[in-house]
Design a protein around this motif. Sequence first.
Motif, PDB file in Angstrom:
ATOM      1  N   UNK A 155      36.780  36.941  36.920  1.00  0.00           N
ATOM      2  CA  UNK A 155      37.623  35.870  37.441  1.00  0.00           C
ATOM      3  C   UNK A 155      38.929  36.499  37.919  1.00  0.00           C
ATOM      4  N   UNK A 156      39.054  36.631  39.242  1.00  0.00           N
ATOM      5  CA  UNK A 156      40.192  37.334  39.825  1.00  0.00           C
ATOM      6  C   UNK A 156      41.390  36.394  39.972  1.00  0.00           C
ATOM      7  N   UNK A 157      42.534  36.996  40.257  1.00  0.00           N
ATOM      8  CA  UNK A 157      43.748  36.207  40.438  1.00  0.00           C
ATOM      9  C   UNK A 157      44.610  36.256  39.197  1.00  0.00           C
ATOM     10  N   UNK A 158      45.216  35.119  38.862  1.00  0.00           N
ATOM     11  CA  UNK A 158      46.123  35.014  37.722  1.00  0.00           C
ATOM     12  C   UNK A 158      45.452  35.562  36.454  1.00  0.00           C
ATOM     13  N   UNK A 159      46.015  36.608  35.823  1.00  0.00           N
ATOM     14  CA  UNK A 159      45.368  37.202  34.640  1.00  0.00           C
ATOM     15  C   UNK A 159      45.287  36.268  33.440  1.00  0.00           C
ATOM     16  N   UNK A 160      46.089  35.206  33.416  1.00  0.00           N
ATOM     17  CA  UNK A 160      46.026  34.247  32.306  1.00  0.00           C
ATOM     18  C   UNK A 160      45.058  33.101  32.599  1.00  0.00           C
ATOM     19  N   UNK A 161      44.462  33.104  33.750  1.00  0.00           N
ATOM     20  CA  UNK A 161      43.561  32.029  34.160  1.00  0.00           C
ATOM     21  C   UNK A 161      42.289  32.057  33.316  1.00  0.00           C
ATOM     22  N   UNK A 162      41.815  30.902  32.806  1.00  0.00           N
ATOM     23  CA  UNK A 162      40.573  30.875  32.031  1.00  0.00           C
ATOM     24  C   UNK A 162      39.394  31.389  32.851  1.00  0.00           C
ATOM     25  N   UNK A 163      38.493  32.085  32.168  1.00  0.00           N
ATOM     26  CA  UNK A 163      37.346  32.663  32.853  1.00  0.00           C
ATOM     27  C   UNK A 163      36.398  31.607  33.395  1.00  0.00           C
ATOM     28  N   UNK A 164      35.866  31.849  34.588  1.00  0.00           N
ATOM     29  CA  UNK A 164      34.903  30.954  35.224  1.00  0.00           C
ATOM     30  C   UNK A 164      33.513  31.571  35.148  1.00  0.00           C
ATOM     31  N   UNK A 165      32.504  30.732  35.294  1.00  0.00           N
ATOM     32  CA  UNK A 165      31.131  31.214  35.289  1.00  0.00           C
ATOM     33  C   UNK A 165      30.896  32.111  36.503  1.00  0.00           C
ATOM     34  N   UNK A 166      30.083  33.129  36.313  1.00  0.00           N
ATOM     35  CA  UNK A 166      29.812  34.061  37.408  1.00  0.00           C
ATOM     36  C   UNK A 166      28.840  33.419  38.404  1.00  0.00           C
TER      37      UNK A 166
END
Length: 707
Positions: A155-166
């Motif tokens: 999950x790219x972008x904001x490093x604090x962003x919750x992970x999304x499904x691949x």
Amino acid sequence: MDATTIDPRRADVQDGRPPARSGLGANVLGAGFSLLATLIGLILLAWAILFVTKGRFLKPYFEQIASDQAKRSVKVAGDFQLYFDPITIKFRAEGLTIANPAWAERKNLFESKLIDTRIATAPLLFGRRRLNWLELAEGDLDFEWDQEGRRNTWTLGDPTRPGEAFEMPVIRRARVSGTRIRYRAPQMAFLADIKVETVRARDTQFENDIRFSGGGTSRGRPFTLSGSLMSPNETVAGGRNRLALHGAGAGNVLDVSGTLPGATEIEGADLKLRVRGPNMASLMQFLGATMPETRRYRMSANLTKQGESWRFTGLRGTFGDSDLAGAMTIAMPRNRLRIDADLRSRVLDILDAGPWIGYDPERLDRMGASGAIVHDGGRPRVLPDAPLDVAGLKRFDAHVDYRVTTVRMEKFPVSNIGLTLDLDRSLLKLSPLTFDVAGGHLASDILINARARPVHTEYDIRLSPTRMGLLLAKFGVEQSGTTGVVKARVQLRGDGDSVHESLANASGRMAFIMPAGTFWTRNVQLSELDIGTFVQKMFEKKLKNPVEVNCGLIAFTVRDGIAAADPILIDTRKNVIKGRGGFSFKTESLDLAIEADAKTFSLFSGQSPVGIGGYFAAPTIDPISGELVARAGVGLGLGVLVSPLAAIVAFVDPGDAESTRCGPVLSGARASAQREQSGDRVKKLGDGRSARPDAPKKERKKFLGIF
């Protein structure tokens, strides 16, 4: 100036009319065409420049823009190309690396010696990623979750962003060499490392064969994985890919075969799943889910993917000596595992139901029903003590509907089981859990709250009026002479991670009510506790007439795992039967005293208590109590010293017992509410306080080996 010299172009102005619009429209249209032609020209020029230069000059801009968007370093060490060829996007990069966030184990999310792709332009405009061609050489992909399972590396972008499904892009054709894919999920204790290679196929029907192999660990258990994806030549024209996958781990063996629309396109796939192993619970652990243990199983199903859900339809197989069929869906809504299933069994063997409440499936498989009994310090114990997987319940949600037509068991006629299971963030409800038994119906609601420790369980079990002739037929009760029924209600609540532990400190009430009816046994019976009847039946094996029950109540008040009679009271035509004592869920010991007072004169009447002791798994009955033996000794002495007639006096019951009012009995009232026909309180009843330490000293006795 005459009329012949007037300029016709100015005539409309001179006579006051506006100029014609046809010329203006033509000018606007012409300007539009000119602008469009200019744009097309610029696009063609840009296309030509990119095509001629292969877009190599875009390399530093690509690295900068990609790094800014990903919030991590993106580098290309060697050659770089980005252009239209002719309308698909051609992307080629040598030594491409995409860094991982600082918390990851590996330095890079992606690195490769070469990546060469053809990206479909039109789908990209609508947010869909489709690669018509992919060549990947010596690639290394590292997919990781953090320790909390909140963030991931892809999950790219904001490093604090919750992970999304691949989301895997659709790849129509591919050639892969020397590439490894690593997946790590510490919150699931899962690690996989897979190598992918493209092998030239000998079968001329297929251009190549993408093969993969590797393995990993799941919750400390190793597994292996291998397979191939054979891509036909006509894939781009809408052909399909043939998939074969084989996996093994923790004794489970899994095979998947079928076809895919594209190399990585699962949507609408036509797959067949076959899986077998010693325990289905170990298979579910690979998904991050928990379930009760099972005996050896074998299953098959059709497998496809619809949206974000994996659907298993036409599911069919066996576990132990039971069959199973139905459908199941596995999804990840809001990045949380959810399982929905609609299952059914034509026949459920009772041994296969044992592991659901905590019995060891291997012992049951090896020893049969006796495998449910274990010995603890020389004492037999039957209540299961396998702990609930509290951590496992936190990881997923579920809704399961399960139906059973017939239960195969030795003693009780059970059928038509219906179970609805709901699991919502560690709150487990078995509600309703119903089944038919001996013509009656049992309904229950069980709530297991594992959101806090210790686990709290509430039991509410209700039995509708059920014929004792059918219910107890395998225990020697004669159906044709038994009209009596029994109904029951059990309400308990306790804390603990196992059935045994939750009952060992449970509190509540249990009541079994018997309305008027007859009761007849084929073998030795103690229901009337009449010694003459007992001796007669020991030798003759039957009674001439059934026991006539007016009303009966067997009830217990449960405090901290100790159940005390409150009351045991059965009124028959001949006797009033009373009971005291109780049993312990802690030690599974029994300590009951049952006695009968005759309503009419009887020479051989067991006024002395009959003891019921031992344990749940090994009860004992002592119909010849110490008091009765003493009376026999007195009778023998009188017979020797006085006369034979006097010996009988010791066994004479004057028959002064008074009948019981059946109203409080049939309402399940406590001992304090029970009354004789005269209105007096029924005496010598267990009143639910027999085991309490604050009982009067003169009434106290050792109870269940505890007090």
